[in-house]
Scaffold this active site. Structure first.
Site, mmCIF file in Angstrom:
data_model
loop_
_atom_site.group_PDB
_atom_site.id
_atom_site.type_symbol
_atom_site.label_atom_id
_atom_site.label_comp_id
_atom_site.label_asym_id
_atom_site.label_seq_id
_atom_site.Cartn_x
_atom_site.Cartn_y
_atom_site.Cartn_z
ATOM 1 N N THR A 143 -25.600 -7.520 -17.977
ATOM 2 C CA THR A 143 -24.732 -8.605 -18.400
ATOM 3 C C THR A 143 -23.766 -8.970 -17.294
ATOM 4 O O THR A 143 -23.350 -8.104 -16.529
ATOM 5 C CB THR A 143 -23.945 -8.080 -19.624
ATOM 6 O OG1 THR A 143 -24.845 -7.967 -20.707
ATOM 7 C CG2 THR A 143 -22.798 -8.980 -20.012
ATOM 8 N N GLY B 120 -24.952 -9.621 -29.742
ATOM 9 C CA GLY B 120 -24.049 -8.598 -29.215
ATOM 10 C C GLY B 120 -22.621 -9.079 -29.050
ATOM 11 O O GLY B 120 -22.276 -10.201 -29.434
ATOM 12 N N ASP B 121 -21.810 -8.214 -28.480
ATOM 13 C CA ASP B 121 -20.381 -8.500 -28.279
ATOM 14 C C ASP B 121 -20.135 -9.691 -27.367
ATOM 15 O O ASP B 121 -19.118 -10.371 -27.480
ATOM 16 C CB ASP B 121 -19.678 -7.272 -27.691
ATOM 17 C CG ASP B 121 -20.235 -6.905 -26.325
ATOM 18 O OD1 ASP B 121 -21.471 -6.888 -26.161
ATOM 19 O OD2 ASP B 121 -19.436 -6.652 -25.412
HETATM 20 N N1 ASP Z 1 -22.889 -6.096 -24.080
HETATM 21 C C1 ASP Z 1 -24.222 -6.641 -24.004
HETATM 22 C C2 ASP Z 1 -24.815 -6.664 -25.398
HETATM 23 O O1 ASP Z 1 -24.645 -5.707 -26.131
HETATM 24 C C3 ASP Z 1 -25.139 -5.875 -23.108
HETATM 25 C C4 ASP Z 1 -24.604 -5.523 -21.739
HETATM 26 O O2 ASP Z 1 -23.420 -5.533 -21.500
HETATM 27 O O3 ASP Z 1 -25.425 -5.228 -20.823
HETATM 28 O O4 ASP Z 1 -25.497 -7.596 -25.727
#
Ligand code: ASP
Length: 324
Positions: free
Chosen positions: A191, A221-222
């Site tokens: 990400t 996701g977050d």
């Molecule tokens: N936070 C991201 C998610 O859970 C993944 C990541 O940070 O690589 O979708």
């Protein structure tokens, strides 16, 4: 001579606001032992290009919002990172991307989730913020809004990377969803996000992702959630997170850092460390964040093996790091 020196110092200390930008390219199991020199060079170059792109905007008096947008676009276009072009595969062999952007000046925000063929999801998140009365749009509706606003689309082939496809097959064997850089020791892509402060003292934050390899059921996701993966408020700080999103959502990560500053009166470093090393670690969550405040303090704590990260700010050259 002395007068000129003192005037210069006064100017830089009291008049010229410090500007700065920090970025991340994901956190996870990133080990030096599993990295080749060539790969390390490619990642460093990718991070450097992103930082320089955002920095130039800030240097020319541009806004933090424009800087974080441009830096994230640069990373979305780089297949090394899990966002835009390099997004990971879902269980049904598609790409579903999430992105958010927030302006610390007025708490305006835009988010998109589950978009499949938008070339730069961060541009769509920004369009949601600036051109609609909503904060968040999802899947087909978001696509429709993108078309109306002339946002560029890309074909499935554009998003295909052989490496990601293999990664999915591996994940499927295990039946789990993974942070892309955690699936295998040599998979270190993640990400992306950026936070910045501009010459007017405004903060902004942006995050973009393909999510987790092998995700299903429309998992979001977050990164898509304002307050969890992304937050910016000129009163406190701008934050962008990376890691297993479920933990960041459950602890309202990005807003939590801002709240610790606002209500507990912690410094940026104290607040970010308390979040990562006490709150996130306390529920066995993994990942990290980048954050900046209006005094141009920058922090980048993480509890994983590594996090692709870097920053540049007034009086300090570009600094890029990968490992602990
Ligand atoms: N936070 C991201 C998610 O859970 C993944 C990541 O940070 O690589 O979708």
């Amino acid at each position: 001579m002395l007068i000129i020196k003192l005037t210069r110092r006064f100017y830089f200390t009291y008049i010229m606001k410090k500007i700065g930008i920090a970025i991340h390219g994901g956190a996870g199991t990133i080990l030096k032992s599993a990295m080749t020199d060539e790969k390390e060079k490619q990642y460093t170059e990718g991070l450097n290009n992103s930082l320089i792109t955002g920095w130039r905007i800030l240097e020319q008096g541009g806004s933090a919002l424009d800087a974080v947008t441009a830096s994230v676009i640069e990373l979305e276009n780089n297949p090394l990172f899990n966002a835009g072009k390099g997004s990971v595969y879902t269980n049904d062999e598609k790409h579903e991307m999430d992105a958010t952007i927030m302006d610390g000046k007025n708490l305006e925000a835009g988010a998109v989730c589950g978009v499949t063929n938008v070339k730069n999801p961060i541009l769509l998140a920004r369009a949601v913020m600036e051109k609609s009365e909503f904060v968040m749009m999802s899947t087909k509706g978001a696509d429709e809004f993108a078309k109306l606003n002339n946002i560029e689309f890309a074909s499935d082939e554009y998003f295909h990377t052989e490496h990601r496809y293999k990664q999915l097959q591996k994940a499927k064997e295990s039946g789990k969803a993974f942070l892309d850089h955690t699936l295998e020791k040599d998979m270190k892509k993640g990400t992306v996000g950026a936070v910045a402060v501009d010459a007017n003292g405004n903060l902004a934050s942006a995050t973009s992702t393909g999510g987790m390899t092998n995700k299903k059921y429309g998992r979001i996701g977050d990164t898509a959630i304002i307050g969890a993966g992304t937050y910016a408020d000129n009163k406190t700080c701008a934050v962008s997170c990376t890691g297993t999103g479920e933990y960041f959502m459950r602890t309202v990560a990005a807003y939590r850092v801002a709240a610790l500053m606002e209500y507990k009166k912690l410094s940026l470093k104290e607040a970010a460390d308390e979040y990562i090393f006490k709150i996130l670690t306390g529920i066995d969550g993994d990942g990290g964040l980048i954050a900046i405040d209006t005094d141009c303090n920058i922090v980048m704590p993480f509890n994983s093996e590594g996090m692709y990260r870097g920053f540049v700010k007034t009086g300090q050259e570009v600094e890029i790091k990968i490992y602990k």
